[in-house]
Design a protein around this motif. Structure first.
Motif, short mmCIF file in Angstrom:
data_model
loop_
_atom_site.label_atom_id
_atom_site.label_comp_id
_atom_site.label_asym_id
_atom_site.label_seq_id
_atom_site.Cartn_x
_atom_site.Cartn_y
_atom_site.Cartn_z
N ILE A 163 17.06 27.78 -52.89
CA ILE A 163 16.42 26.76 -52.34
C ILE A 163 16.34 25.90 -53.42
O ILE A 163 16.18 25.98 -54.54
N GLU A 164 17.03 24.60 -53.06
CA GLU A 164 17.42 23.55 -54.13
C GLU A 164 17.47 22.13 -53.45
O GLU A 164 17.59 22.12 -52.21
N PRO A 165 17.25 21.09 -54.13
CA PRO A 165 17.37 19.54 -53.62
C PRO A 165 18.92 19.65 -53.05
O PRO A 165 19.98 19.75 -53.40
N LEU A 166 18.75 18.92 -51.75
CA LEU A 166 20.03 18.55 -51.20
C LEU A 166 20.99 17.77 -52.17
O LEU A 166 20.59 16.82 -53.01
N ASP A 167 22.23 18.03 -52.03
CA ASP A 167 23.20 17.39 -53.04
C ASP A 167 24.46 17.23 -52.09
O ASP A 167 25.13 18.04 -51.59
N ARG A 168 24.70 15.88 -51.73
CA ARG A 168 25.97 15.51 -50.92
C ARG A 168 27.13 16.18 -51.28
O ARG A 168 28.10 16.44 -50.54
N LYS A 169 27.37 16.40 -52.68
CA LYS A 169 28.71 16.86 -53.20
C LYS A 169 28.55 18.42 -53.10
O LYS A 169 29.97 18.99 -53.30
#
Length: 190
Positions: free
Chosen positions: A12-18
């Motif tokens: 579970i983690e923040p969305l990161d587009r890369k």
């Protein structure tokens, strides 16, 4: 059926587009998919929302982590005049009260029925409590996509906001009580 082995593998983690491949995500609900694929990252860039993803490590040869579910939260306020009278009395004579808005929850179709949605809701509600601990918040608010979703949210303790359907809310006090009953004492949300 809850797939505890699958839940144990989720990050579970923040969305990161890369880092997170959004293009392959499909919950079966176009509005939910569109939010993740086209809106979430941009809304994060403007500090309008925070999107959290549940993902699996990339398979060999895969560059991006597979998103199996996600949710998004943002700050909100509620006009106290829209609240049912019993709640108006509880919140005092303020024109608005702070809330956390759970704007969307989605689970990839290939993983639905494994407990990921419940897992994400639990994570989201714990995060709402953490937000309330930092800045104060009276309610968690959401808009149910359909009656099936509304029934699920009612089972979790959310109440319909009369005259403002599909808006639903749950008091932070109820969320805290539920978490205290279900969470191990050492549970922490990052």
């Amino acid at each position: 059926m809850i797939d505890r082995a699958l839940l144990g593998r989720l990050r579970i983690e923040p969305l990161d587009r890369k880092k997170h491949g959004r293009a392959a995500f499909s919950s079966g609900v176009a509005r939910v998919d569109n939010f993740l694929k086209t809106n979430a990252a941009g809304l994060q860039d403007t500090d309008s929302t925070r999107c959290v993803v549940a993902c699996l490590d990339p398979s060999e040869g895969q560059a991006e982590a597979e998103i199996v579910g996600f949710y998004a939260l943002n700050n909100h306020s509620i006009d106290t005049k829209t609240l049912p009278e019993p709640l108006q009395k509880k919140v005092g004579k303020y024109p608005t009260v702070p809330a956390v808005y759970l704007s969307v929850v989605g689970v990839h179709q290939g993983y639905q029925g494994n407990g990921i949605g419940s897992f994400l809701m639990g994570h989201a509600l714990r995060r709402c409590v953490a937000i309330a601990d930092l800045s104060g918040s009276t309610f968690v608010v959401l808009d149910a996509l359909n009656e099936d979703a509304a029934r699920l949210y009612r089972r979790l303790g959310f109440e319909d906001l009369p005259g403002h359907e599909p808006r639903m809310l749950i008091s932070m006090k109820v969320v805290r009580t539920a978490i205290a009953r279900t969470a191990p004492p050492a549970a922490q949300i990052a």
